[in-house]
Design an enzyme around this catalytic site. Structure first.
Site, short mmCIF file in Angstrom:
data_model
loop_
_atom_site.label_atom_id
_atom_site.label_comp_id
_atom_site.label_asym_id
_atom_site.label_seq_id
_atom_site.Cartn_x
_atom_site.Cartn_y
_atom_site.Cartn_z
N SER A 15 0.88 -1.42 -0.05
CA SER A 15 -0.02 0.11 0.06
C SER A 15 0.80 1.32 -0.07
O SER A 15 0.30 2.37 -0.29
CB SER A 15 -0.90 -0.09 1.23
OG SER A 15 -0.27 0.25 2.44
N TYR A 159 15.91 -5.30 15.70
CA TYR A 159 15.41 -5.31 14.28
C TYR A 159 16.65 -6.04 13.30
O TYR A 159 16.10 -6.67 12.41
CB TYR A 159 15.08 -3.69 13.99
CG TYR A 159 14.86 -3.68 12.37
CD1 TYR A 159 13.68 -4.12 11.73
CD2 TYR A 159 16.02 -3.03 11.59
CE1 TYR A 159 13.62 -3.89 10.45
CE2 TYR A 159 15.92 -2.89 10.16
CZ TYR A 159 14.53 -3.25 9.56
OH TYR A 159 14.38 -3.00 8.28
#
Length: 265
Positions: A15, A159
């Site tokens: 998106s 991360y």
């Protein structure tokens, strides 16, 4: 790229940012692309903007990749509508730079593991099973990783952990496929700093401090990463481009960003 025209691709995190650029690029080359993300409204708007302008077409599908049920429904949709899949781009990913190893919240660690590692693995499993069931032996799996999967990020070590896992999963998948004499190719793409909303989501303080990321240095653009996907796809079938690292020429944005955040604190 002509041999991919009319073929089916699935792109997660479609998106915005890199995912959006990849979808647009593949549709431009005549592919049927199932673009998935949580924001169905944005997906449909994007599809309306790019469909009807060429041979390719985007098919929006609402999917939260943290939900295995959602992922399975998406691949069932692909199977029922197209019968097969030829390309998977595991692009969905997230970071919480505030989730340090010393004091990070467990739910933030889990959030990164669910999206960056487990969702990627589930999507890969489902794509390859559908490829095998439909006799596709020349498919291609892409994992959009990060330079943080090669060098530990001092700003976000957990991360980095998830992206090191992606590196291991990519190579492990390649070895498993070769062991069963499959010709499905596997590519990991590790971008450095890309000018998208990713950084603002990873470090909420950037917006609070009105930091203009684009003014710090010339960062990569989403199209730069989409171009690397095309580069690997158009390689001859006997060429397996396993790993690509793409960095801004000017260097590491993290080193320039850290003092700026401290200064504004």
């Amino acid at each position: 790229m002509e041999r991919w025209s009319g073929k089916v691709a699935v792109v997660t995190g479609a998106s915005s940012g890199i995912g959006e650029a990849i979808v647009k690029k593949l549709v431009g080359h005549g592919m049927k692309v199932v673009g998935c993300a949580r924001n169905e409204e944005k997906l449909k708007k994007f599809a309306s903007e790019i469909n009807g302008k060429g041979k390719g077409e985007m098919h929006p599908f609402k999917c939260d990749v943290k939900s295995e049920e959602n992922i399975l429904k998406m691949f069932q949709f692909v199977k029922e509508k197209f019968g097969s899949i030829h390309v998977l781009v595991n692009n969905a990913g997230l970071a919480h730079f505030a989730a340090s190893l010393l004091a990070g919240k467990t739910e933030l660690w889990k959030d990164m593991l669910d999206v960056n590692v487990l969702a990627l693995s589930i999507c890969t499993r489902e794509a390859i099973q559908l490829m095998k069931a439909s006799n596709v032996d020349n498919g291609h799996i892409f994992n959009i990783s990060s330079v943080a999967g090669h060098v530990i990020s001092s700003m976000a070590p957990f991360y980095s952990c998830t992206k090191f896992a992606v590196k291991a999963l990519t190579e492990g998948l390649r070895q498993e496929l070769r062991a069963v004499e499959s010709h499905i190719r596997v590519t990991s793409i590790s971008p450095g700093a890309v000018l998208t909303d990713f950084g603002f989501r990873a470090v909420p303080g950037l917006r609070e401090k009105n930091v203009d990321l684009g003014s710090i240095m010339e960062m990569l653009k989403s199209d730069d990463i989409a171009d690397t996907v095309v580069f690997a796809l158009q390689a001859p079938p006997h060429v397996d481009v396993n790993e690509i690292i793409v960095r801004p020429t000017e260097g590491d944005v993290g080193k320039k960003l850290a003092p700026l955040l401290q200064k504004k604190a």
